[in-house]
Scaffold this active site. Sequence first.
Site, PDB file in Angstrom:
ATOM      1  N   THR A   1      23.125  16.060  31.093  1.00 49.14           N
ATOM      2  CA  THR A   1      24.410  15.499  31.510  1.00 49.14           C
ATOM      3  C   THR A   1      25.523  16.326  30.883  1.00 49.14           C
ATOM      4  OG1 THR A   1      25.864  13.575  31.501  1.00 49.14           O
ATOM      5  CG2 THR A   1      24.368  13.773  29.614  1.00 49.14           C
ATOM      6  N   GLY A   2      26.549  16.585  31.667  1.00 45.81           N
ATOM      7  CA  GLY A   2      27.646  17.391  31.136  1.00 45.81           C
ATOM      8  C   GLY A   2      28.313  18.158  32.250  1.00 45.81           C
TER       9      GLY A   2
ATOM     10  N   THR B   1      26.761  10.082  34.082  1.00 40.50           N
ATOM     11  CA  THR B   1      25.515  10.399  34.780  1.00 40.50           C
ATOM     12  C   THR B   1      24.372   9.710  34.048  1.00 40.50           C
ATOM     13  OG1 THR B   1      26.253  12.552  35.539  1.00 40.50           O
ATOM     14  CG2 THR B   1      23.887  12.332  35.165  1.00 40.50           C
TER      15      THR B   1
ATOM     16  N   GLY C   1      28.462  20.301  34.880  1.00 47.21           N
ATOM     17  CA  GLY C   1      27.353  20.791  35.691  1.00 47.21           C
ATOM     18  C   GLY C   1      27.345  22.283  35.960  1.00 47.21           C
TER      19      GLY C   1
ATOM     20  N   GLY D   1      26.567  19.468  41.605  1.00 48.46           N
ATOM     21  CA  GLY D   1      26.421  19.822  40.188  1.00 48.46           C
ATOM     22  C   GLY D   1      24.991  20.147  39.806  1.00 48.46           C
ATOM     23  N   ASP D   2      24.703  20.012  38.540  1.00 50.27           N
ATOM     24  CA  ASP D   2      23.382  20.380  38.030  1.00 50.27           C
ATOM     25  C   ASP D   2      22.332  19.290  38.256  1.00 50.27           C
ATOM     26  OD1 ASP D   2      24.929  18.800  36.205  1.00 50.27           O
ATOM     27  OD2 ASP D   2      23.387  19.133  34.687  1.00 50.27           O
TER      28      ASP D   2
ATOM     29  N   ARG E   1      31.090  19.798  46.564  1.00 49.43           N
ATOM     30  CA  ARG E   1      30.573  20.380  45.316  1.00 49.43           C
ATOM     31  C   ARG E   1      29.278  19.660  44.891  1.00 49.43           C
ATOM     32  NH1 ARG E   1      29.403  18.044  40.049  1.00 49.43           N
ATOM     33  NH2 ARG E   1      29.721  19.643  38.483  1.00 49.43           N
TER      34      ARG E   1
HETATM   35  N1  ASP Z   1      26.332  16.917  35.200  1.00 47.05           N
HETATM   36  C1  ASP Z   1      27.037  16.124  36.160  1.00 47.05           C
HETATM   37  C2  ASP Z   1      27.634  17.031  37.184  1.00 47.05           C
HETATM   38  O1  ASP Z   1      28.147  18.071  36.830  1.00 47.05           O
HETATM   39  C3  ASP Z   1      28.127  15.314  35.560  1.00 47.05           C
HETATM   40  C4  ASP Z   1      27.751  14.592  34.307  1.00 47.05           C
HETATM   41  O2  ASP Z   1      26.660  14.693  33.834  1.00 47.05           O
HETATM   42  O3  ASP Z   1      28.573  13.896  33.783  1.00 47.05           O
HETATM   43  O4  ASP Z   1      27.649  16.683  38.326  1.00 47.05           O
END
Ligand code: ASP
Length: 353
Positions: A270-271, A219, A273, A249-250, A247
């Site tokens: 990022t992570g 991301t 979500g 995410g965040d 789905r």
């Molecule tokens: N945070 C993003 C999500 O969950 C994915 C990512 O940051 O790698 O969609």
Amino acid sequence: MKKLLFLFSLSIFIACNDQNTQVSEENETATTTEQDTVQNFGIVIHGGAGTILKENMSDSLEQAYKAKLEEAIRTGHEILANGGTALEAVQRTINVMEDSPLFNSAKGAVFTNEGKNELDASIMDGETLNAGAVAGVTNVKNPINLAYEVMVNSEHVMLSGKGAEQFAKEQGLEIVDPEYFYTENRYRSMERAREREKKKADNKTAFYDPFIKDEKFGTVGCAALDKNGNLAAGTSTGGMTNKKYNRIGDAPIIGAGTYANNKTCAVSSTGWGEYFIRGVVAYDISALMEYKGLSLEEAAKEVIQKKQPELGGNGGIIAIDNQGNVSMEFNTAGMYRAKMNRDGELEIGIYSE
Ligand code: ASP
């Protein structure tokens, strides 16, 4: 007469001297004021966090990542140095990473379980607390630009799917064939994830296997402080490999993936979500600063090194506060990241040191 002439010259000398002192005092004041009003500015970016290990990375790929991170951050830095807004810097910086197949964002987006790319993005203006977000778009070349259009040209904050795509067309944004987002790498990652899922069919808790070494995310996000003291942040992603059921995410959730407030800081996450949504990560960092008086560094550490792991989440954030202090905090093995300050000092990182 001589005496009179002397007195006259003396008074002229004193008057001139007085004026000189005044002028030099004025000059001094002008310089100080000028220095005081040269606002600090700065920019920080991420290109995703995850199990990014040196031993799994070829030198050429590492160089490619570093070069793209540098190109992206220099784009935004130049805008800020020329007096541009934090919002513009964030958008243009993210565009560079969105257009690269290296990152899980637009061109390099991961695939859904159905073999599609569904893109999420958001942007926020720290001055007005205005924000725009899009989720699940499939044909908009630069989703961060659409998020920006939602913010400035609609009465809404968040649009999704077909409606968001319709709005993108109406705003004259670049629309591409969904094929544009195809990259072999990402497609294979999704196939591998599908395989693993088949094997783990009975274990519901392993629905996502997010930090498998080859399927790391990527991301992208950016936070900036401009010369007028305004903050902005933005995030753009393809989400998580093998995601299902539309789905989201965040990344497009204001307060989780993106937050900016001139009172405190600008943050992009990022992570994993689901955990970042539940932890309202980006806003939590700002709130810890606003209500508890924590510094950006303390707030970021509290959320990323303590609260997220306790909840079960992993990932990281990049953030800049209203004084130009920067944080690049992550609890994974690596996070693609870079920061650049007013003096043009650049720092790029990938792994945890
Ligand atoms: N945070 C993003 C999500 O969950 C994915 C990512 O940051 O790698 O969609």
